[in-house]
Design a protein around this motif. Structure first.
Motif, PDB file in Angstrom:
ATOM      1  N   GLN A   1      35.037  49.146 -12.727  1.00 27.43           N
ATOM      2  CA  GLN A   1      34.701  47.745 -12.926  1.00 27.43           C
ATOM      3  C   GLN A   1      33.188  47.615 -12.879  1.00 27.43           C
ATOM      4  O   GLN A   1      32.523  48.214 -12.042  1.00 27.43           O
ATOM      5  N   ASP A   2      32.671  46.821 -13.781  1.00 25.87           N
ATOM      6  CA  ASP A   2      31.240  46.598 -13.836  1.00 25.87           C
ATOM      7  C   ASP A   2      30.777  45.921 -12.547  1.00 25.87           C
ATOM      8  O   ASP A   2      31.393  44.977 -12.076  1.00 25.87           O
ATOM      9  N   GLU A   3      29.680  46.405 -11.972  1.00 24.31           N
ATOM     10  CA  GLU A   3      29.217  45.878 -10.695  1.00 24.31           C
ATOM     11  C   GLU A   3      28.749  44.428 -10.811  1.00 24.31           C
ATOM     12  O   GLU A   3      28.977  43.612  -9.926  1.00 24.31           O
TER      13      GLU A   3
ATOM     14  N   THR B   1      29.930  42.189 -12.897  1.00 22.68           N
ATOM     15  CA  THR B   1      31.114  41.351 -13.039  1.00 22.68           C
ATOM     16  C   THR B   1      31.764  41.111 -11.690  1.00 22.68           C
ATOM     17  O   THR B   1      32.190  39.993 -11.400  1.00 22.68           O
ATOM     18  N   SER B   2      31.827  42.136 -10.843  1.00 20.64           N
ATOM     19  CA  SER B   2      32.442  41.955  -9.533  1.00 20.64           C
ATOM     20  C   SER B   2      31.603  41.016  -8.670  1.00 20.64           C
ATOM     21  O   SER B   2      32.149  40.203  -7.934  1.00 20.64           O
ATOM     22  N   ARG B   3      30.270  41.107  -8.758  1.00 21.79           N
ATOM     23  CA  ARG B   3      29.416  40.180  -8.007  1.00 21.79           C
ATOM     24  C   ARG B   3      29.606  38.756  -8.505  1.00 21.79           C
ATOM     25  O   ARG B   3      29.658  37.820  -7.706  1.00 21.79           O
TER      26      ARG B   3
ATOM     27  N   ASN C   1      32.296  37.515  -9.882  1.00 25.06           N
ATOM     28  CA  ASN C   1      33.607  37.059  -9.410  1.00 25.06           C
ATOM     29  C   ASN C   1      33.556  36.636  -7.946  1.00 25.06           C
ATOM     30  O   ASN C   1      34.157  35.632  -7.570  1.00 25.06           O
ATOM     31  N   VAL C   2      32.860  37.391  -7.128  1.00 25.70           N
ATOM     32  CA  VAL C   2      32.753  37.052  -5.711  1.00 25.70           C
ATOM     33  C   VAL C   2      32.001  35.737  -5.535  1.00 25.70           C
ATOM     34  O   VAL C   2      32.401  34.874  -4.750  1.00 25.70           O
TER      35      VAL C   2
END
Length: 104
Positions: free
Chosen positions: A19-21, A23-25, A27-28
């Motif tokens: 998962q792209d870092e 994108t995860s940030r 989302n959070v």
């Protein structure tokens, strides 16, 4: 006397994907902002709920009489209007009494 049988646990297999870092940030951050807004709205509604419940109940009573009066009048959607107001009161009652946001 006591015979304890341990049942086998179900093992879950994780699907490995990268998962792209960023994108995860994102989302959070989105989840925390959305959760904060939901929590703020819940607190405001809970604080004004005793008065707001009475106001909505009188509104529904008025909508009920309006629906009965215009029962056979074509072009007046008083029944749907009553159901919409009743649904809003029911949804807010659920939101206040049963739903609890995380962290409260």
């Amino acid at each position: 006397m006591t015979n304890i049988i341990k049942f086998p646990e179900k093992k879950t297999q994780s699907v490995g994907y990268v998962q792209d870092e960023s994108t995860s940030r994102l989302n959070v951050i989105a989840k925390s902002v959305f959760g904060g807004v939901i929590r703020f709205v819940w607190i405001v509604i809970v604080l004004i709920w005793p008065i707001f419940k009475w106001v909505l109940s009188f509104d529904i009573l008025f909508q009920l009489f309006h629906m009965i009066y215009h029962w056979n009048t074509p072009g007046v959607y008083a029944g749907w209007n009553f159901l919409l107001h009743f649904f809003v009161l029911t949804a807010l009652t659920y939101y206040v009494s049963i739903y609890k946001p995380k962290g409260i």
